[in-house]
Scaffold this motif. Sequence first.
Motif, PDB file in Angstrom:
ATOM      1  N   PRO A 175       0.791  -1.252  -0.071  1.00 22.86           N
ATOM      2  CA  PRO A 175       0.146   0.007  -0.324  1.00 22.86           C
ATOM      3  C   PRO A 175       0.951   1.298   0.188  1.00 22.86           C
ATOM      4  O   PRO A 175       1.930   1.413   0.701  1.00 22.86           O
ATOM      5  N   ALA A 176       0.601   2.265  -0.691  1.00 25.24           N
ATOM      6  CA  ALA A 176       1.237   3.695  -0.858  1.00 25.24           C
ATOM      7  C   ALA A 176       1.009   4.441   0.442  1.00 25.24           C
ATOM      8  O   ALA A 176       0.218   4.092   1.284  1.00 25.24           O
ATOM      9  N   TYR A 177       2.201   5.177   0.858  1.00 22.44           N
ATOM     10  CA  TYR A 177       2.183   6.051   2.015  1.00 22.44           C
ATOM     11  C   TYR A 177       1.573   7.056   1.613  1.00 22.44           C
ATOM     12  O   TYR A 177       1.793   7.699   0.521  1.00 22.44           O
ATOM     13  N   LEU A 178       1.198   7.821   2.591  1.00 19.23           N
ATOM     14  CA  LEU A 178       0.683   9.205   2.704  1.00 19.23           C
ATOM     15  C   LEU A 178       1.725   9.926   3.608  1.00 19.23           C
ATOM     16  O   LEU A 178       1.809   9.347   4.787  1.00 19.23           O
ATOM     17  N   ASN A 179       2.502  10.931   3.113  1.00 21.02           N
ATOM     18  CA  ASN A 179       3.314  11.595   4.167  1.00 21.02           C
ATOM     19  C   ASN A 179       3.146  13.302   4.146  1.00 21.02           C
ATOM     20  O   ASN A 179       2.777  13.623   3.396  1.00 21.02           O
ATOM     21  N   ALA A 180       3.641  13.637   5.515  1.00 24.54           N
ATOM     22  CA  ALA A 180       3.456  14.886   5.528  1.00 24.54           C
ATOM     23  C   ALA A 180       4.944  15.255   6.469  1.00 24.54           C
ATOM     24  O   ALA A 180       5.518  14.525   7.160  1.00 24.54           O
ATOM     25  N   VAL A 181       5.255  16.375   6.607  1.00 22.85           N
ATOM     26  CA  VAL A 181       6.459  16.942   7.427  1.00 22.85           C
ATOM     27  C   VAL A 181       5.414  18.213   8.311  1.00 22.85           C
ATOM     28  O   VAL A 181       4.527  19.106   7.820  1.00 22.85           O
ATOM     29  N   ALA A 182       5.954  18.265   9.700  1.00 25.17           N
ATOM     30  CA  ALA A 182       5.362  19.170  10.575  1.00 25.17           C
ATOM     31  C   ALA A 182       6.666  20.057  11.412  1.00 25.17           C
ATOM     32  O   ALA A 182       7.738  19.313  11.529  1.00 25.17           O
TER      33      ALA A 182
END
Length: 177
Positions: free
Chosen positions: A75-82
């Motif tokens: 499954p593909a990842y959903l990524n973000a940065v804080a």
Amino acid sequence: MSRRLADGIQAEPPRSDRPVETAIVALGANLGDCVETLEAAVADIRRLPLVDGIRVSPAVESVAVTLDGPDAEAPAYLNAVAIVRTRLAPTVLLGYLHAIEARHGRVRRERWGDRTLDLDLIAYGDVRSDAPALLLPHPRAAERDFVLEPWLALDPDAVLPGRGRVDALLADLRNRR
């Protein structure tokens, strides 16, 4: 008096007299409702003691990376940065991040396996640490476009301590492909 946090990390209690530092936290998920999980994790980080500011990048989708390399079948990842402004010591912040992961169903069975939530402390000010429980900056951050791209979207002048400007690292990474 110190206390034991997730993964055996020993840390002092939060202290409000510490200077404010900027921490970079990478968020990722590839199991369950990833959007909901990332939003809930950001809300959890906002509620941490001695955190007085958080900015979050737009999410990007990426292929899963395993010990054997990219895995388009996973499954593909959903990524973000804080970007987090905090007075928490880096070990305390990391302990809280691990506790948030656990609350969202993260189970550490397989290294680089699928997960409901992954929170990585990428950088904490200019702090450098080779301690097994606290590697700073994150040793593979410069190799991960899914960290560099959203970080750059938040801060065009971002610098990964000891490695250089994030825009240059991302350009180098893309040129090697």
